[in-house]
Scaffold this active site. Sequence first.
Site, PDB file in Angstrom:
ATOM      1  N   HIS A 280      38.573  64.529  48.027  1.00 20.45           N
ATOM      2  CA  HIS A 280      39.830  64.674  48.512  1.00 20.45           C
ATOM      3  C   HIS A 280      40.074  65.944  49.364  1.00 20.45           C
ATOM      4  O   HIS A 280      39.443  66.912  48.792  1.00 20.45           O
ATOM      5  CB  HIS A 280      40.889  64.504  47.167  1.00 20.45           C
ATOM      6  CG  HIS A 280      40.670  65.551  46.439  1.00 20.45           C
ATOM      7  ND1 HIS A 280      41.330  66.714  46.556  1.00 20.45           N
ATOM      8  CD2 HIS A 280      40.005  65.858  45.231  1.00 20.45           C
ATOM      9  CE1 HIS A 280      40.948  67.631  45.266  1.00 20.45           C
ATOM     10  NE2 HIS A 280      40.207  66.883  44.543  1.00 20.45           N
ATOM     11  N   ASP A 292      36.897  72.701  45.085  1.00 21.09           N
ATOM     12  CA  ASP A 292      37.700  71.304  44.420  1.00 21.09           C
ATOM     13  C   ASP A 292      38.943  71.301  45.499  1.00 21.09           C
ATOM     14  O   ASP A 292      39.801  71.719  45.545  1.00 21.09           O
ATOM     15  CB  ASP A 292      38.524  71.842  43.130  1.00 21.09           C
ATOM     16  CG  ASP A 292      39.430  70.475  42.616  1.00 21.09           C
ATOM     17  OD1 ASP A 292      39.216  69.336  43.177  1.00 21.09           O
ATOM     18  OD2 ASP A 292      40.357  70.624  41.983  1.00 21.09           O
ATOM     19  N   GLU A 326      45.227  64.173  46.329  1.00 17.57           N
ATOM     20  CA  GLU A 326      44.685  63.706  44.975  1.00 17.57           C
ATOM     21  C   GLU A 326      45.321  64.641  43.644  1.00 17.57           C
ATOM     22  O   GLU A 326      45.387  64.275  42.662  1.00 17.57           O
ATOM     23  CB  GLU A 326      43.027  63.782  45.068  1.00 17.57           C
ATOM     24  CG  GLU A 326      42.399  63.357  43.553  1.00 17.57           C
ATOM     25  CD  GLU A 326      42.243  64.364  42.419  1.00 17.57           C
ATOM     26  OE1 GLU A 326      42.124  64.276  41.338  1.00 17.57           O
ATOM     27  OE2 GLU A 326      42.639  65.628  42.914  1.00 17.57           O
ATOM     28  N   GLU A 327      45.392  65.939  44.249  1.00 13.28           N
ATOM     29  CA  GLU A 327      45.785  67.074  43.166  1.00 13.28           C
ATOM     30  C   GLU A 327      47.230  66.721  42.462  1.00 13.28           C
ATOM     31  O   GLU A 327      47.320  66.926  41.342  1.00 13.28           O
ATOM     32  CB  GLU A 327      46.072  68.379  43.634  1.00 13.28           C
ATOM     33  CG  GLU A 327      44.528  68.817  44.283  1.00 13.28           C
ATOM     34  CD  GLU A 327      43.623  69.172  43.082  1.00 13.28           C
ATOM     35  OE1 GLU A 327      43.926  68.895  41.946  1.00 13.28           O
ATOM     36  OE2 GLU A 327      42.300  69.672  43.233  1.00 13.28           O
ATOM     37  N   ASP A 354      33.861  64.855  43.342  1.00 11.46           N
ATOM     38  CA  ASP A 354      34.926  65.814  43.038  1.00 11.46           C
ATOM     39  C   ASP A 354      34.732  66.433  41.681  1.00 11.46           C
ATOM     40  O   ASP A 354      35.653  66.348  40.824  1.00 11.46           O
ATOM     41  CB  ASP A 354      36.240  64.747  43.009  1.00 11.46           C
ATOM     42  CG  ASP A 354      37.548  65.545  42.645  1.00 11.46           C
ATOM     43  OD1 ASP A 354      37.572  66.983  43.082  1.00 11.46           O
ATOM     44  OD2 ASP A 354      38.471  64.933  42.376  1.00 11.46           O
ATOM     45  N   HIS A 424      41.325  75.135  40.115  1.00 12.71           N
ATOM     46  CA  HIS A 424      42.793  75.495  40.307  1.00 12.71           C
ATOM     47  C   HIS A 424      42.882  76.691  40.262  1.00 12.71           C
ATOM     48  O   HIS A 424      44.147  77.129  40.113  1.00 12.71           O
ATOM     49  CB  HIS A 424      43.550  74.419  39.428  1.00 12.71           C
ATOM     50  CG  HIS A 424      43.232  73.134  39.366  1.00 12.71           C
ATOM     51  ND1 HIS A 424      43.933  72.395  38.550  1.00 12.71           N
ATOM     52  CD2 HIS A 424      42.724  72.392  40.242  1.00 12.71           C
ATOM     53  CE1 HIS A 424      43.805  71.028  38.931  1.00 12.71           C
ATOM     54  NE2 HIS A 424      42.970  71.006  40.014  1.00 12.71           N
TER      55      HIS A 424
END
Length: 465
Positions: A280, A292, A326-327, A354, A424
């Site tokens: 992603h 990520d 995606e997030e 991922d 994140h």
Amino acid sequence: MRTILLLALLLASTPFFSQTEDEKQIKAIYDKALTDGKAYDWLDHLSNQIGGRLSGSVQAQQAVEYTKDQLDLLGLDRVWLQPVMVPKWMRGTPEFAYFETKPGLTTNVPICALGGSVATPDGGLKASVVEVNGIEDLEKLGKEKIEGKIVFYNRPMDPTLINTFASYSGCVDQRYSGAAEAAKYGALGVIVRSMNLRLDDYPHTGSMGYGDMPVNKRIPAAAISTKGAELLSGTLKLNPNIKFYFRQNCKQYEDVQSYNVIGEIKGSTYPNEIMVVGGHLDSWDLGDGSHDDGAGCVQSMDVLRLLKETGYRPKRTLRVVLFMNEENGLRGGNKYAEVAKDKGENHVFALESDAGGFTPRGFTIDASEENLKQIQGWKELFEPYLIHIFDKGGGGADIGPLKDDNMVLVGLKPDTQRYFDHHHAENDTFEHVNKRELELGAATMASLVYLIDKYGTLPSKKVKG
């Protein structure tokens, strides 16, 4: 003469070990990736020239344009953008928080708004705190002990679980649903312990949702760093009457148009059988999204390049798909599957990366027993590269919507022990990605794609009722 005969007999009795065609091709892939890989350079640009690529942001659009340009340069048969409407949420100015043990005596703690949260009032929010170990504790406390307070979710990731994704799954519900559940009991806001196995000062964001709750009933939600959570919890035990203050001015906007980026090599023998490899393109905004999922995107791009440059022409149509959103929505994965279904496309295989750019260990496989056994049968081809995990498991969020009885879905499985140190958070940055580890991941993915393409997938044998 006798010496020559003896030498001839000796040579005749000595076994010759020659590489098979598959071993040669896989070695060529790894050699190319480790001596002439492109993934690291692509990631450098995504991370350091563009940065965090939050869905709907200017940086996300820049990433779309950059990766499309790079795929164009690879000389693929086709490169295109697939439109998709995505949510647009903006963090605003940096968040601020402290707890107050008595009037005028405050201690600052690191927080960040959770993705999708509403803002606090303009002047911030200040209230007493009630600590819980999870959503299930809310009912035990009841409205009487929660109303008018800030709920502090402090369930940590379980350090005894070797699979860190299982540890993450065990407590992420408090991040996603914590605010919606606490609001039902009259809470004014929530603070959630970061999904992180180590103690540090980095708060970790991530998606959260309110379900169908009216906007005027929604309460603000923020993550607190693990060290901050420990400090707050310890202080509450000594002084349950402390006040917590936090301020954030994030905002949700109307959906905007973005794109999945797609590149394709047309199959030479079975062009209607489609194989997908991808990651992603969007990320959170605190770091630059290197692990990520910038890593997964550039690895997937390099899969096509590695196959081309080692002289392999796929029998089946091979696509790289860089999914958007995606997030905080999975809009890109859902849109890709929707379009594929509308067009009647025959997808037979999908591989997603991922889980960070760390050392590859193997794959998790969502497939029929027949296909699982076939892939596990190739294990010895990967053992020279220290790839040893071929387990039944999930393929990945973005390729999940493609699932049907005949699809083979696979997820690259890197070493996960450090992943949630960065997930994140502000420290998900380029310098934390090792070039060699990233390249090994790309080669591992390309090698599996090669084998699946060469031998095909197997039809599922359904048991008759």
